[in-house]
Design a protein around this motif. Structure first.
Motif, PDB file in Angstrom:
ATOM      1  N   MET A 173       0.833  -1.196   0.000  1.00 29.56           N
ATOM      2  CA  MET A 173       0.000   0.000   0.000  1.00 29.56           C
ATOM      3  C   MET A 173       0.874   1.256   0.000  1.00 29.56           C
ATOM      4  O   MET A 173       0.638   2.180  -0.774  1.00 29.56           O
ATOM      5  CB  MET A 173      -0.918   0.005   1.219  1.00 29.56           C
ATOM      6  N   LEU A 174       1.917   1.284   0.824  1.00 24.12           N
ATOM      7  CA  LEU A 174       2.801   2.450   0.871  1.00 24.12           C
ATOM      8  C   LEU A 174       3.575   2.616  -0.435  1.00 24.12           C
ATOM      9  O   LEU A 174       3.838   3.736  -0.868  1.00 24.12           O
ATOM     10  CB  LEU A 174       3.762   2.332   2.061  1.00 24.12           C
ATOM     11  N   GLN A 175       3.902   1.514  -1.105  1.00 18.18           N
ATOM     12  CA  GLN A 175       4.569   1.586  -2.403  1.00 18.18           C
ATOM     13  C   GLN A 175       3.656   2.189  -3.455  1.00 18.18           C
ATOM     14  O   GLN A 175       4.079   3.016  -4.266  1.00 18.18           O
ATOM     15  CB  GLN A 175       5.013   0.198  -2.869  1.00 18.18           C
ATOM     16  N   GLN A 176       2.398   1.779  -3.463  1.00 15.65           N
ATOM     17  CA  GLN A 176       1.458   2.261  -4.460  1.00 15.65           C
ATOM     18  C   GLN A 176       1.230   3.764  -4.338  1.00 15.65           C
ATOM     19  O   GLN A 176       0.996   4.445  -5.315  1.00 15.65           O
ATOM     20  CB  GLN A 176       0.133   1.532  -4.358  1.00 15.65           C
ATOM     21  N   VAL A 177       1.299   4.255  -3.118  1.00 17.89           N
ATOM     22  CA  VAL A 177       1.090   5.678  -2.892  1.00 17.89           C
ATOM     23  C   VAL A 177       2.366   6.469  -3.167  1.00 17.89           C
ATOM     24  O   VAL A 177       2.325   7.656  -3.409  1.00 17.89           O
ATOM     25  CB  VAL A 177       0.569   5.911  -1.459  1.00 17.89           C
TER      26      VAL A 177
END
Length: 181
Positions: A173-177
């Protein structure tokens, strides 16, 4: 405190830089050049904006502005929303976010990520630091939905014995953001 539209525009601009790690949460002075000096000084005098500088060993010192804690509390009390664009980004990720997650949970995830990268902590975000910053409920929800794991370490050279690490789901999730590479 009487604020006009130009004041609010500057405050929103400053707030939008609050989560950008390469600027350390400061709106750089070079970005504030588009605003009148009197306007910026008024907000500083009112205590709504703080002026600061980041000093680095290489001499690349950055000066800028950030929203004061007093201002954030005052705006929250009066119901004035200074938009947090980071939250909008998180609402568009592919990872299914549980209905119980809010901004405080996301901030806790980001703190766990950065604390676990500090070499002194040995790859974990220490429990005592997180419990000083977040309530048991916030961390409990993250544990329950599988975004973080508890970790306990043993050994004579271990400095921080217990803490938290991110799950793969939270890292994705943090990568996608865009917060994690």
């Amino acid at each position: 405190m009487l604020l006009n539209e130009r004041h609010m525009q500057f405050l929103k601009h400053v707030k939008s830089y609050g989560g950008i790690k390469r600027f350390h949460g400061l709106l750089p002075k070079r970005e504030a050049i588009f605003y009148e000096t009197e306007l910026v000084n008024e907000l500083i005098d009112m205590g709504l904006v703080e002026e600061g500088s980041i000093c680095t060993s290489c001499g690349n010192n950055m000066e800028g502005y950030r929203i004061s804690r007093r201002a954030e509390k005052e705006f929250e009390r009066k119901g004035i929303d200074i938009k947090d664009n980071d939250w909008d980004k998180f609402c568009c990720v592919d990872v299914e976010m549980n209905e119980y997650l809010d901004k405080e949970h996301i901030r806790a995830l980001m703190d766990i990520y950065y604390l676990s990268r500090v070499s002194v902590f040995g790859g974990i975000a220490p429990k005592n630091i997180l419990y000083d910053c977040y309530t048991v409920d916030v961390l409990g929800v993250l544990l329950d939905v599988g975004f973080i794991y508890k970790i306990s370490l043993k050994g004579p050279t271990i400095r921080y014995e217990s803490g938290f690490v991110l799950s793969d789901k939270a890292s994705l999730m943090l990568q996608q953001v865009g917060y994690v590479k």
